[in-house]
Scaffold this motif. Structure first.
Motif, PDB file in Angstrom:
ATOM      1  N   PHE A 303       0.832  -1.202   0.000  1.00 25.15           N
ATOM      2  CA  PHE A 303       0.000   0.000   0.000  1.00 25.15           C
ATOM      3  C   PHE A 303       0.870   1.257   0.000  1.00 25.15           C
ATOM      4  CE2 PHE A 303      -2.003   3.422   2.485  1.00 25.15           C
ATOM      5  CZ  PHE A 303      -3.050   3.725   1.622  1.00 25.15           C
ATOM      6  N   ARG A 304       1.894   1.285   0.841  1.00 25.73           N
ATOM      7  CA  ARG A 304       2.719   2.492   0.964  1.00 25.73           C
ATOM      8  C   ARG A 304       3.482   2.771  -0.329  1.00 25.73           C
ATOM      9  NH1 ARG A 304       2.774   5.036   5.518  1.00 25.73           N
ATOM     10  NH2 ARG A 304       4.690   6.141   4.999  1.00 25.73           N
ATOM     11  N   ARG A 305       3.935   1.679  -0.962  1.00 25.57           N
ATOM     12  CA  ARG A 305       4.637   1.850  -2.233  1.00 25.57           C
ATOM     13  C   ARG A 305       3.684   2.466  -3.263  1.00 25.57           C
ATOM     14  NH1 ARG A 305       7.060  -3.180  -2.053  1.00 25.57           N
ATOM     15  NH2 ARG A 305       5.319  -3.993  -3.276  1.00 25.57           N
ATOM     16  N   GLY A 306       2.485   1.882  -3.371  1.00 21.93           N
ATOM     17  CA  GLY A 306       1.507   2.372  -4.340  1.00 21.93           C
ATOM     18  C   GLY A 306       1.058   3.787  -4.034  1.00 21.93           C
ATOM     19  N   ALA A 307       0.867   4.080  -2.743  1.00 18.73           N
ATOM     20  CA  ALA A 307       0.399   5.413  -2.348  1.00 18.73           C
ATOM     21  C   ALA A 307       1.463   6.458  -2.663  1.00 18.73           C
ATOM     22  CB  ALA A 307       0.043   5.431  -0.859  1.00 18.73           C
ATOM     23  N   ALA A 308       2.729   6.102  -2.458  1.00 15.23           N
ATOM     24  CA  ALA A 308       3.823   7.037  -2.763  1.00 15.23           C
ATOM     25  C   ALA A 308       3.849   7.324  -4.259  1.00 15.23           C
ATOM     26  CB  ALA A 308       5.160   6.460  -2.295  1.00 15.23           C
ATOM     27  N   GLU A 309       3.664   6.272  -5.084  1.00 12.68           N
ATOM     28  CA  GLU A 309       3.656   6.475  -6.540  1.00 12.68           C
ATOM     29  C   GLU A 309       2.523   7.406  -6.960  1.00 12.68           C
ATOM     30  OE1 GLU A 309       3.532   2.578  -8.316  1.00 12.68           O
ATOM     31  OE2 GLU A 309       5.543   2.113  -7.514  1.00 12.68           O
ATOM     32  N   LEU A 310       1.397   7.300  -6.255  1.00  7.02           N
ATOM     33  CA  LEU A 310       0.242   8.145  -6.596  1.00  7.02           C
ATOM     34  C   LEU A 310       0.342   9.532  -5.955  1.00  7.02           C
ATOM     35  CD1 LEU A 310      -2.630   5.513  -6.123  1.00  7.02           C
ATOM     36  CD2 LEU A 310      -1.800   6.461  -8.291  1.00  7.02           C
ATOM     37  N   GLY A 311       1.320   9.710  -5.078  1.00 10.50           N
ATOM     38  CA  GLY A 311       1.461  11.000  -4.400  1.00 10.50           C
ATOM     39  C   GLY A 311       0.368  11.253  -3.379  1.00 10.50           C
ATOM     40  N   LEU A 312      -0.152  10.192  -2.776  1.00 18.15           N
ATOM     41  CA  LEU A 312      -1.217  10.367  -1.774  1.00 18.15           C
ATOM     42  C   LEU A 312      -0.618  10.843  -0.444  1.00 18.15           C
ATOM     43  CD1 LEU A 312      -3.290   7.091  -2.381  1.00 18.15           C
ATOM     44  CD2 LEU A 312      -3.819   9.397  -3.166  1.00 18.15           C
ATOM     45  N   PRO A 313      -1.347  11.709   0.271  1.00 19.62           N
ATOM     46  CA  PRO A 313      -0.836  12.234   1.548  1.00 19.62           C
ATOM     47  C   PRO A 313      -0.981  11.227   2.691  1.00 19.62           C
ATOM     48  CG  PRO A 313      -2.988  13.179   1.063  1.00 19.62           C
ATOM     49  CD  PRO A 313      -2.637  12.293  -0.103  1.00 19.62           C
ATOM     50  N   VAL A 314      -0.217  10.152   2.621  1.00 15.06           N
ATOM     51  CA  VAL A 314      -0.277   9.111   3.646  1.00 15.06           C
ATOM     52  C   VAL A 314       0.648   9.492   4.792  1.00 15.06           C
ATOM     53  CG1 VAL A 314      -0.011   6.644   4.082  1.00 15.06           C
ATOM     54  CG2 VAL A 314      -0.691   7.423   1.831  1.00 15.06           C
ATOM     55  N   ALA A 315       0.181   9.276   6.013  1.00 16.17           N
ATOM     56  CA  ALA A 315       0.984   9.641   7.184  1.00 16.17           C
ATOM     57  C   ALA A 315       2.171   8.697   7.331  1.00 16.17           C
ATOM     58  CB  ALA A 315       0.111   9.601   8.432  1.00 16.17           C
ATOM     59  N   ASP A 316       3.131   9.094   8.159  1.00 19.55           N
ATOM     60  CA  ASP A 316       4.354   8.330   8.347  1.00 19.55           C
ATOM     61  C   ASP A 316       4.099   7.219   9.369  1.00 19.55           C
ATOM     62  OD1 ASP A 316       6.913   7.549   8.176  1.00 19.55           O
ATOM     63  OD2 ASP A 316       7.744   9.200   9.343  1.00 19.55           O
ATOM     64  N   SER A 317       3.708   6.055   8.893  1.00 18.03           N
ATOM     65  CA  SER A 317       3.348   4.953   9.788  1.00 18.03           C
ATOM     66  C   SER A 317       3.736   3.634   9.158  1.00 18.03           C
ATOM     67  CB  SER A 317       1.832   4.984  10.042  1.00 18.03           C
ATOM     68  OG  SER A 317       1.364   3.690  10.381  1.00 18.03           O
ATOM     69  N   ASP A 318       4.252   2.720   9.983  1.00 25.04           N
ATOM     70  CA  ASP A 318       4.589   1.386   9.473  1.00 25.04           C
ATOM     71  C   ASP A 318       3.603   0.340   9.973  1.00 25.04           C
ATOM     72  OD1 ASP A 318       6.889   2.185   8.123  1.00 25.04           O
ATOM     73  OD2 ASP A 318       8.010   2.212  10.011  1.00 25.04           O
ATOM     74  N   THR A 319       2.593   0.770  10.702  1.00 20.53           N
ATOM     75  CA  THR A 319       1.632  -0.169  11.273  1.00 20.53           C
ATOM     76  C   THR A 319       0.449  -0.334  10.302  1.00 20.53           C
ATOM     77  OG1 THR A 319       0.359   1.541  12.402  1.00 20.53           O
ATOM     78  CG2 THR A 319       2.263   0.644  13.592  1.00 20.53           C
ATOM     79  N   PRO A 320      -0.471  -1.248  10.604  1.00 19.25           N
ATOM     80  CA  PRO A 320      -1.636  -1.417   9.718  1.00 19.25           C
ATOM     81  C   PRO A 320      -2.575  -0.212   9.707  1.00 19.25           C
ATOM     82  CG  PRO A 320      -1.339  -3.341  11.121  1.00 19.25           C
ATOM     83  CD  PRO A 320      -0.405  -2.299  11.627  1.00 19.25           C
ATOM     84  N   ILE A 321      -2.302   0.797  10.523  1.00 19.75           N
ATOM     85  CA  ILE A 321      -3.097   2.033  10.494  1.00 19.75           C
ATOM     86  C   ILE A 321      -2.397   3.010   9.558  1.00 19.75           C
ATOM     87  CG2 ILE A 321      -4.035   3.939  11.865  1.00 19.75           C
ATOM     88  CD1 ILE A 321      -3.747   2.056  14.333  1.00 19.75           C
ATOM     89  N   GLN A 322      -3.032   3.308   8.424  1.00 15.66           N
ATOM     90  CA  GLN A 322      -2.414   4.116   7.368  1.00 15.66           C
ATOM     91  C   GLN A 322      -3.332   5.288   7.005  1.00 15.66           C
ATOM     92  OE1 GLN A 322       0.614   3.711   5.731  1.00 15.66           O
ATOM     93  NE2 GLN A 322       1.111   2.180   7.284  1.00 15.66           N
ATOM     94  N   PRO A 323      -3.360   6.325   7.839  1.00 14.34           N
ATOM     95  CA  PRO A 323      -4.295   7.416   7.572  1.00 14.34           C
ATOM     96  C   PRO A 323      -3.877   8.276   6.379  1.00 14.34           C
ATOM     97  CG  PRO A 323      -2.954   7.921   9.488  1.00 14.34           C
ATOM     98  CD  PRO A 323      -2.578   6.541   9.057  1.00 14.34           C
ATOM     99  N   ILE A 324      -4.872   8.696   5.628  1.00 17.93           N
ATOM    100  CA  ILE A 324      -4.655   9.648   4.539  1.00 17.93           C
ATOM    101  C   ILE A 324      -5.250  10.962   5.017  1.00 17.93           C
ATOM    102  CG2 ILE A 324      -5.179  10.188   2.139  1.00 17.93           C
ATOM    103  CD1 ILE A 324      -5.532   7.163   1.709  1.00 17.93           C
ATOM    104  N   ILE A 325      -4.361  11.920   5.293  1.00 16.56           N
ATOM    105  CA  ILE A 325      -4.809  13.171   5.906  1.00 16.56           C
ATOM    106  C   ILE A 325      -5.393  14.069   4.817  1.00 16.56           C
ATOM    107  CG2 ILE A 325      -4.159  15.106   7.389  1.00 16.56           C
ATOM    108  CD1 ILE A 325      -3.604  12.407   8.715  1.00 16.56           C
TER     109      ILE A 325
END
Ligand SMILES: *Cc1c(COP(=O)(O)O)cnc(C)c1O
Length: 389
Positions: A303-325
Motif C-alpha cells: 500500500f505504501r509503495r503504491g500510495a507514494a507512486e500516486l502521491g497520496l498524503p499518507v501519514a508516516d506509519s509502518d503499522t496497519p493504520i495508514q491514515p490519509i490526511i
C-alpha cells in the motif's frame, strides 16, 4: 430554550459543520468484504488486524463454551461472575506478554478508567500525549488528579511536566501505537523518564498487541521491554484478537490493587465466559500463525509503495493504520463517499476524534485482505482523490 429546541439546535450545527456522525449498519460478519444495508463493500476500516473476528475456530470455541457456561456471566467478578475460563485467559495473557499477572476488564475504555481510578486521586499528577485515545483522556479527567497534556511524542515537554510537579504520585498515560495516526509512542524514552521520576507509565497497546513484535506480543516486544515496573500494560481483545474485552498486565501488587479498588472492575458484570473461551482460542492462533503478521506487513508495504507512486498524503506509519490526511471534514466526507461509490469503504474520521484541520480517511489493513484488495483500494483512491482536489 427548551431541552428539545436546544438539542435540535446542536444537531443542526453538527450537520452544518459536516460533523454529524452516522452509523453504517452491517448485516453480516466483520471482514474484508462487508454487507451493509446500502450494499456490499471492500472494507478498510476495521481493527480486526489478523482476520480473527470471523475465524471458524474462534467461533467454534465460543459456541462450545456457550453450551458449557451459558451466555451471561450473571454477576460481577467479585460476586459469582468469575469463571475458571476467565482465570485461564488471564494466565494465558500474562504468560503471553511476559507479566506476573493479568486482569480481565470488560472493555479497554473501562480498563483505562480503572487503572487511573485505582492508582491516583486528588493531589496526584497525570500527564498524557495530546493525541491519546479518548479513554485515556477520560481516565485522566475522572481520577481527580491534576491532568496535563504534552505535545504529541514530545519527550522533553513530558519531562518538564514531571520535573515541575511536586505531586506524590505521577502517572504517564500513552497510546503505544496511536490509534488515528498509526505511529509509535517514544516508549523507551518514556519508560526511562518514568524511572528517573519515580513515575509509572501506562502503555495502551490496543493497536500493537497481536500485530507488533515477531511473536505478536505487541509494543513491549517491539521495544524489547517487559510488563514490569514502571510499565503497566493495557491490551484490548476486540482488535487484533478479534473478540471483545481488555486486560491489564503487570506485577502482583498492581493487579491485586486493581481488583480491590478499580471501580470499573468491581461494579460491572463479568464478561460472558464464552467470549473468554473464544479469546483463548484467538490467542493460540496469534501465537501459532505468525504468517498473519507477515501478510499484514507485506500488505502495508504494498500500500505504501503504491500510495507514494500516486502521491497520496499518507501519514508516516509502518503499522496497519495508514491514515490519509485530507484536512477539512467536508472534503474527507466527499472522498469517503467517492470511494463508497467505487465499492470501497473507508470511514472519514473528523474532529473531535482528530484535531481540527486533520480530518482523514483512516485506512486499516487486515491479514484477511489480499494483494488484489490493496490494488483495488489504490485504484479507487487514485480516481477519487483526483476528483476531489
Ligand atoms: C479501541 C481503543 C480503546 C478501547 O478499547 P475497547 O475495548 O474498544 O473499549 C482504548 N484505547 C485505544 C488506543 C483504542 O484504540
Amino acid at each position: 430554550m427548551t431541552w428539545d429546541a436546544e438539542l435540535t439546535r446542536r444537531l443542526a450545527h453538527r450537520h452544518a459543520d459536516n460533523l454529524f456522525r452516522r452509523r453504517i449498519t452491517l448485516t453480516g460478519a466483520q471482514g474484508p468484504r462487508i454487507v451493509t444495508d446500502e450494499g456490499s463493500y471492500l472494507s478498510f476500516c476495521s481493527n480486526d488486524y489478523l482476520g480473527l473476528a470471523n475465524d471458524r475456530r474462534v467461533i467454534r470455541a465460543l459456541q462450545e463454551a456457550a453450551d458449557q457456561y451459558g451466555v451471561g456471566a450473571g454477576a460481577a467478578h467479585l460476586v459469582t461472575g468469575h469463571q475458571r475460563i476467565h482465570e485461564s485467559l488471564e494466565q494465558a495473557l500474562a504468560e503471553f506478554v511476559g507479566a506476573p499477572r493479568a486482569l480481565l476488564f470488560s472493555t479497554g475504555y473501562m480498563a483505562n478508567l480503572g487503572i487511573a481510578n485505582a492508582l491516583l486521586g486528588r493531589g496526584d499528577l497525570v500527564i498524557e500525549d495530546r493525541l491519546n485515545h479518548a479513554s485515556l483522556i477520560d481516565a485522566g479527567l475522572l481520577c481527580r488528579a491534576e491532568l496535563r497534556r504534552y505535545t504529541h511524542a514530545d519527550v522533553g515537554a513530558a519531562r518538564r511536566l514531571l520535573a515541575a510537579s511536586t505531586a506524590e504520585r505521577k502517572l504517564i498515560l500513552t497510546d503505544a501505537v496511536f490509534s488515528m495516526d498509526g505511529d509509535l509512542a517514544p516508549v523507551p524514552e518514556l519508560v526511562a523518564m518514568a524511572v528517573d521520576h519515580d513515575a509509572r507509565v501506562v502503555l495502551d497497546d490496543a493497536h500493537g498487541l497481536g500485530v507488533l513484535g515477531a511473536g505478536g506480543r505487541g509494543s513491549l516486544e517491539h521495544h524489547a521491554l517487559t510488563a514490569a515496573p514502571p510499565v503497566i500494560l493495557m491490551g484490548t481483545l476486540g482488535k487484533a484478537l478479534g473478540t471483545f474485552g481488555a486486560f491489564v498486565a503487570g506485577d502482583e501488587a498492581l493487579i491485586e490493587t486493581l481488583i480491590q479498588e478499580a471501580r470499573t472492575y468491581i461494579y460491572t458484570t463479568a464478561p460472558p465466559p464464552a467470549v473468554a473461551a473464544a479469546t483463548c482460542e484467538a490467542l493460540r492462533i496469534v501465537r501459532e500463525e505468525p504468517w498473519r503478521r507477515e501478510r499484514l506487513r507485506d500488505l502495508v508495504r504494498r500500500f505504501r509503495r503504491g500510495a507514494a507512486e500516486l502521491g497520496l498524503p499518507v501519514a508516516d506509519s509502518d503499522t496497519p493504520i495508514q491514515p490519509i490526511i485530507i484536512g477539512e471534514p467536508q472534503r474527507a466526507l466527499a472522498v469517503g463517499r467517492g470511494l463508497q461509490k467505487a465499492g470501497v469503504l473507508v470511514t472519514a474520521i473528523r474532529p473531535p476524534t482528530v484535531p481540527l484541520h486533520t480530518s482523514r480517511l483512516r485506512v486499516t489493513f487486515s491479514a484477511a485482505h489480499s494483494e488484489q484488495d490493496v490494488d483495488q483500494l489504490l485504484d479507487a483512491l487514485s480516481g477519487v482523490m483526483n476528483d476531489n482536489h
